[in-house]
Design a protein around this motif. Structure first.
Motif, PDB file in Angstrom:
ATOM      1  N   UNK A   1     -29.869 -96.527  -1.324  1.00 49.16           N
ATOM      2  CA  UNK A   1     -30.614 -97.107  -2.433  1.00 49.16           C
ATOM      3  C   UNK A   1     -32.076 -97.263  -2.046  1.00 49.16           C
ATOM      4  N   UNK A   2     -32.918 -97.413  -3.066  1.00 51.25           N
ATOM      5  CA  UNK A   2     -34.353 -97.469  -2.812  1.00 51.25           C
ATOM      6  C   UNK A   2     -34.735 -98.668  -1.956  1.00 51.25           C
ATOM      7  N   UNK A   3     -34.027 -99.770  -2.092  1.00 53.24           N
ATOM      8  CA  UNK A   3     -34.257-100.938  -1.252  1.00 53.24           C
ATOM      9  C   UNK A   3     -33.235-100.937  -0.120  1.00 53.24           C
ATOM     10  N   UNK A   4     -33.262 -99.864   0.681  1.00 53.38           N
ATOM     11  CA  UNK A   4     -32.263 -99.669   1.720  1.00 53.38           C
ATOM     12  C   UNK A   4     -32.666-100.240   3.062  1.00 53.38           C
ATOM     13  N   UNK A   5     -32.089 -99.690   4.136  1.00 51.52           N
ATOM     14  CA  UNK A   5     -32.249-100.288   5.461  1.00 51.52           C
ATOM     15  C   UNK A   5     -33.620-100.046   6.074  1.00 51.52           C
ATOM     16  N   UNK A   6     -34.352 -99.049   5.591  1.00 52.04           N
ATOM     17  CA  UNK A   6     -35.646 -98.747   6.206  1.00 52.04           C
ATOM     18  C   UNK A   6     -36.705 -99.763   5.794  1.00 52.04           C
TER      19      UNK A   6
ATOM     20  N   UNK B   1     -39.703 -92.126   7.334  1.00 47.01           N
ATOM     21  CA  UNK B   1     -38.265 -92.349   7.120  1.00 47.01           C
ATOM     22  C   UNK B   1     -38.105 -93.221   5.873  1.00 47.01           C
ATOM     23  N   UNK B   2     -38.163 -92.580   4.718  1.00 41.81           N
ATOM     24  CA  UNK B   2     -38.177 -93.311   3.457  1.00 41.81           C
ATOM     25  C   UNK B   2     -36.762 -93.548   2.951  1.00 41.81           C
ATOM     26  N   UNK B   3     -36.569 -94.719   2.345  1.00 37.89           N
ATOM     27  CA  UNK B   3     -35.326 -94.971   1.631  1.00 37.89           C
ATOM     28  C   UNK B   3     -35.221 -94.004   0.457  1.00 37.89           C
ATOM     29  N   UNK B   4     -34.025 -93.776  -0.067  1.00 39.10           N
ATOM     30  CA  UNK B   4     -33.849 -92.819  -1.153  1.00 39.10           C
ATOM     31  C   UNK B   4     -34.683 -93.172  -2.389  1.00 39.10           C
ATOM     32  N   UNK B   5     -35.405 -92.187  -2.896  1.00 39.83           N
ATOM     33  CA  UNK B   5     -36.137 -92.308  -4.152  1.00 39.83           C
ATOM     34  C   UNK B   5     -35.347 -91.523  -5.191  1.00 39.83           C
ATOM     35  N   UNK B   6     -34.642 -92.239  -6.037  1.00 45.51           N
ATOM     36  CA  UNK B   6     -33.641 -91.656  -6.937  1.00 45.51           C
ATOM     37  C   UNK B   6     -34.197 -91.619  -8.355  1.00 45.51           C
ATOM     38  N   UNK B   7     -34.210 -90.424  -8.958  1.00 46.09           N
ATOM     39  CA  UNK B   7     -34.718 -90.289 -10.326  1.00 46.09           C
ATOM     40  C   UNK B   7     -33.728 -89.484 -11.160  1.00 46.09           C
ATOM     41  N   UNK B   8     -33.704 -89.795 -12.457  1.00 43.61           N
ATOM     42  CA  UNK B   8     -32.899 -89.022 -13.404  1.00 43.61           C
ATOM     43  C   UNK B   8     -33.744 -87.856 -13.924  1.00 43.61           C
ATOM     44  N   UNK B   9     -33.193 -86.660 -13.880  1.00 46.51           N
ATOM     45  CA  UNK B   9     -33.937 -85.494 -14.363  1.00 46.51           C
ATOM     46  C   UNK B   9     -33.462 -85.042 -15.742  1.00 46.51           C
TER      47      UNK B   9
ATOM     48  N   UNK C   1     -24.961 -83.734 -20.715  1.00 43.29           N
ATOM     49  CA  UNK C   1     -24.901 -83.932 -19.266  1.00 43.29           C
ATOM     50  C   UNK C   1     -26.067 -84.780 -18.792  1.00 43.29           C
ATOM     51  N   UNK C   2     -25.833 -85.455 -17.663  1.00 45.39           N
ATOM     52  CA  UNK C   2     -26.878 -86.220 -16.983  1.00 45.39           C
ATOM     53  C   UNK C   2     -26.954 -85.739 -15.538  1.00 45.39           C
ATOM     54  N   UNK C   3     -28.165 -85.461 -15.066  1.00 44.62           N
ATOM     55  CA  UNK C   3     -28.389 -85.009 -13.693  1.00 44.62           C
ATOM     56  C   UNK C   3     -29.447 -85.891 -13.036  1.00 44.62           C
ATOM     57  N   UNK C   4     -29.377 -85.957 -11.718  1.00 48.21           N
ATOM     58  CA  UNK C   4     -30.375 -86.724 -10.990  1.00 48.21           C
ATOM     59  C   UNK C   4     -30.796 -85.992  -9.726  1.00 48.21           C
ATOM     60  N   UNK C   5     -31.892 -86.452  -9.156  1.00 51.39           N
ATOM     61  CA  UNK C   5     -32.429 -85.874  -7.928  1.00 51.39           C
ATOM     62  C   UNK C   5     -32.850 -87.015  -7.009  1.00 51.39           C
ATOM     63  N   UNK C   6     -32.950 -86.685  -5.715  1.00 54.87           N
ATOM     64  CA  UNK C   6     -33.284 -87.726  -4.746  1.00 54.87           C
ATOM     65  C   UNK C   6     -34.188 -87.163  -3.653  1.00 54.87           C
ATOM     66  N   UNK C   7     -35.116 -87.975  -3.207  1.00 54.05           N
ATOM     67  CA  UNK C   7     -35.923 -87.692  -2.022  1.00 54.05           C
ATOM     68  C   UNK C   7     -35.613 -88.783  -1.002  1.00 54.05           C
ATOM     69  N   UNK C   8     -35.264 -88.385   0.214  1.00 54.32           N
ATOM     70  CA  UNK C   8     -34.918 -89.387   1.223  1.00 54.32           C
ATOM     71  C   UNK C   8     -35.166 -88.839   2.617  1.00 54.32           C
ATOM     72  N   UNK C   9     -35.353 -89.730   3.562  1.00 55.81           N
ATOM     73  CA  UNK C   9     -35.331 -89.345   4.969  1.00 55.81           C
ATOM     74  C   UNK C   9     -33.890 -89.101   5.377  1.00 55.81           C
ATOM     75  N   UNK C  10     -33.636 -88.023   6.089  1.00 52.83           N
ATOM     76  CA  UNK C  10     -32.253 -87.697   6.438  1.00 52.83           C
ATOM     77  C   UNK C  10     -31.626 -88.744   7.360  1.00 52.83           C
ATOM     78  N   UNK C  11     -32.468 -89.525   8.046  1.00 54.35           N
ATOM     79  CA  UNK C  11     -31.958 -90.612   8.879  1.00 54.35           C
ATOM     80  C   UNK C  11     -32.170 -91.974   8.231  1.00 54.35           C
ATOM     81  N   UNK C  12     -32.306 -92.011   6.915  1.00 53.80           N
ATOM     82  CA  UNK C  12     -32.690 -93.271   6.270  1.00 53.80           C
ATOM     83  C   UNK C  12     -31.540 -94.258   6.135  1.00 53.80           C
ATOM     84  N   UNK C  13     -30.321 -93.787   5.943  1.00 59.17           N
ATOM     85  CA  UNK C  13     -29.191 -94.696   5.782  1.00 59.17           C
ATOM     86  C   UNK C  13     -28.225 -94.562   6.944  1.00 59.17           C
TER      87      UNK C  13
END
Length: 308
Positions: A57-62, A69-77, A91-103
């Protein structure tokens, strides 16, 4: 500043370069054979499944302590979009930008280098911006199932969580193994619980990040002697932070990933597993922890499950 002689002495004792051939890219995961997995499956008695990942989640452990090392930035596309005309299925789709070591994640063997080298003696320059990790990227780990062992260091000491300045020693690991009635075997994946995740689950992100208990520089030899396949714990930094030896930052990372070729995981939620193991009075289980196969990745999110 060069690494001290004490580090290099340990490195020589735990080094696995060439052990599985000079072309090897997966290190100690070679220890997880079909026979090891078959025996791991035999540990399942109740089928009780315990998830070990924190929520992405955007307010994650980082906390921002580690650059990039960013927490996931989750958006609906797209949201309820009728792609094939009015009145059709939407249909509903989403995309995410995150650091692979973020969670909750595995560190690939290429996550760390020292003295210009990565695992198996390859040059650190084989990691590039465009080519990513040429060798030992996380995508080379295609099946990660083995016997998991919980070493509940905090519970073995009668604590909910270890103090922030506690470096987990080999003696602590022995104590936790005796507490759990387990013997760590070749091919095991060891999960070390410090209780530090309790801070994060209580909403104290900064208390979770710093200061943090973690593994001592003395522990890699313990894992090496037992041919452990991989290690994960419930902290942000994995090892004691700030470091136990002044100005020697992340030596356990370097010993595990570079010298031993042993995967390590961080930000694992071991609280429910601690409770389940205590209730069932056994600390060994089947662990399924396949990484997401990002080609060339130096780490990856994982959603591990312990099956008791």
């Amino acid at each position: 500043m060069s690494l001290p002689a004490a580090f290099h002495e340990i490195a020589k004792r735990v080094n696995n370069w060439g052990r599985w051939g000079h072309d090897d890219e997966i290190g100690t995961l070679n220890l997880v054979t079909d026979e090891i997995v078959r025996d791991a499956v035999a540990t399942v008695r109740t089928g009780h499944r315990v998830p070990l990942a924190v929520d992405l989640e955007q307010d994650g452990v980082q906390t921002g302590m580690i650059p990039g090392r960013v927490n996931p930035l989750h958006v609906m596309v797209q949201i309820n979009q009728e792609l094939f005309g009015p009145g059709t299925i939407a249909t509903s789709d989403d995309a995410v930008t995150l650091g692979l070591q973020s969670g909750t994640h595995w560190d690939a063997l290429t996550h760390v280098s020292h003295s210009g080298r990565i695992y198996n003696g390859r040059p650190a320059t084989t990691i590039t911006a465009h080519g990513r990790s040429q060798f030992s990227g996380i995508h080379t780990v295609r099946r990660l199932v083995s016997r998991g062992v919980l070493l509940d260091v905090a519970a073995a000491k009668g604590l909910d969580r270890l103090p922030g300045d506690h470096a987990v020693t080999p003696e602590d690991l022995d104590e936790a193994a005796e507490f759990g009635g387990v013997t760590v075997r070749a091919g095991d994946i060891v999960l070390v619980r410090t209780g530090q995740m309790r801070s994060y689950l209580a909403g104290d992100k900064h208390g979770y990040a710093f200061p943090s208990p973690g593994l001592s520089i003395r522990t890699p030899e313990w894992f090496h002697a037992r041919d452990v396949a991989a290690v994960a714990n419930d902290t942000l930094t994995f090892e004691i932070f700030p470091p136990e030896i002044e100005d020697l930052w992340m030596p356990v990372h370097a010993l595990h990933l570079v010298e031993m070729g042993m995967l390590q995981g961080q930000n694992w939620n071991l609280e429910s597993l601690s409770t389940a193991c205590a209730q069932e009075r056994r600390h060994a289980f089947l662990l399924v922890a396949m990484p997401e196969p990002f080609v060339g990745g130096t780490g990856t999110p994982v959603a591990p499950v312990a099956i008791l």
